[in-house]
Write an enzyme that holds these catalytic residues in place. Sequence first.
Site, PDB file in Angstrom:
ATOM      1  N   ASP A 114      -5.681  -3.874  -2.463  1.00 35.23           N
ATOM      2  CA  ASP A 114      -4.583  -3.482  -1.541  1.00 35.23           C
ATOM      3  C   ASP A 114      -4.035  -4.916  -1.003  1.00 35.23           C
ATOM      4  O   ASP A 114      -4.675  -5.635  -0.328  1.00 35.23           O
ATOM      5  CB  ASP A 114      -5.145  -2.839  -0.315  1.00 35.23           C
ATOM      6  CG  ASP A 114      -4.257  -2.106   0.550  1.00 35.23           C
ATOM      7  OD1 ASP A 114      -3.266  -2.810   1.047  1.00 35.23           O
ATOM      8  OD2 ASP A 114      -4.200  -0.992   0.647  1.00 35.23           O
ATOM      9  N   SER A 159       0.971  -1.238  -0.115  1.00 36.32           N
ATOM     10  CA  SER A 159      -0.058   0.118  -0.184  1.00 36.32           C
ATOM     11  C   SER A 159       1.135   1.326  -0.013  1.00 36.32           C
ATOM     12  O   SER A 159       1.478   1.442  -0.637  1.00 36.32           O
ATOM     13  CB  SER A 159      -0.884  -0.131   1.151  1.00 36.32           C
ATOM     14  OG  SER A 159      -1.929   0.750   1.082  1.00 36.32           O
TER      15      SER A 159
END
Length: 319
Positions: free
Chosen positions: A196, A39
Amino acid sequence: MPRADLVLEGGGVKGLGTAGALMGLLEAGWTFPRVAGTSVGALAAAFAAAGTDAPTFGAVLDRLDLRRIPDRRAPLPLVSEGLSLATERGAYAGDWIHRWLTRELAALGVRTFADLRRDDAGDDPAVDQRWRLVVTATDVTHGRLLRLPWDYELFDLDPDEQPVADAVRMSLSIPFYFRPCALRHAGTGEVSTIVDGGVLSNFAIEIFDRTDGHRSRWPTFGVRLFPDLPAGLGDVVPWFGVPMFPAVRLLEQLVATALVGRDQTHLDRPGVRERTMTVDTSGTAITEFGIGARKKGGLVDRGRAAAAEFLRGWEGRSR
């Protein structure tokens, strides 16, 4: 100059603490043969892998306008988010951060993973380490963790031809907040939905560990943003004032454990915490993109301080 592999945890706006820790390590003269991130950690990792120095990275941070990251499809607050969620499975497009990252990396001479190639005869032959950068993402179509560029071959794609910014954007796809990404298999045409990397592994501290029984030639350092559970429950799963009925509390614990339990379990293995620094990011929400300059600077400073404290301890143990 001292060197270490580096692994950076995800955490949205809390990642300003990661940026500060990276700045502190760079200012102390450390270099990084390989960097991994999830991320926002993937975003910082891309610049570290590109070989940026502290002044250059500081200038990059100054050009990052956090307020533009939540990019609406239309200038209609709430309405735009609702429509985007219903039609594109994410409140925000995530296009602005992708364009910004593409431009900033290009200025450093990095476009595709071919620009981050490395060739070291001393690497573990059982681990694919041909690139200086690895970012994690989650393939929810097949229920698997992706380590890019290593796993592009699962899609019959040449890793060297894939844009670095595309991989980082996949890793940044906070579920329901940003539009998920799509990755198409070159042979079959099957499309996978990618979100993610933190969904399956937010802190892959073990990713560069040798498996061939040989001693590591240099250490791996990790940068964390979340404290251990249960202290970090509110940071991982913010409920924004929802009453904590027993069922809601259990749901909070289940979601948090699913997100960080694997990584936290690995941290308890011998020798792992000793190579990990934790930045105090309390008081900052994952999606607090409207953060003010003073608070932004404070998070960066906390990261620097965490790196300095860690290095003092590391150097003391190394003597």
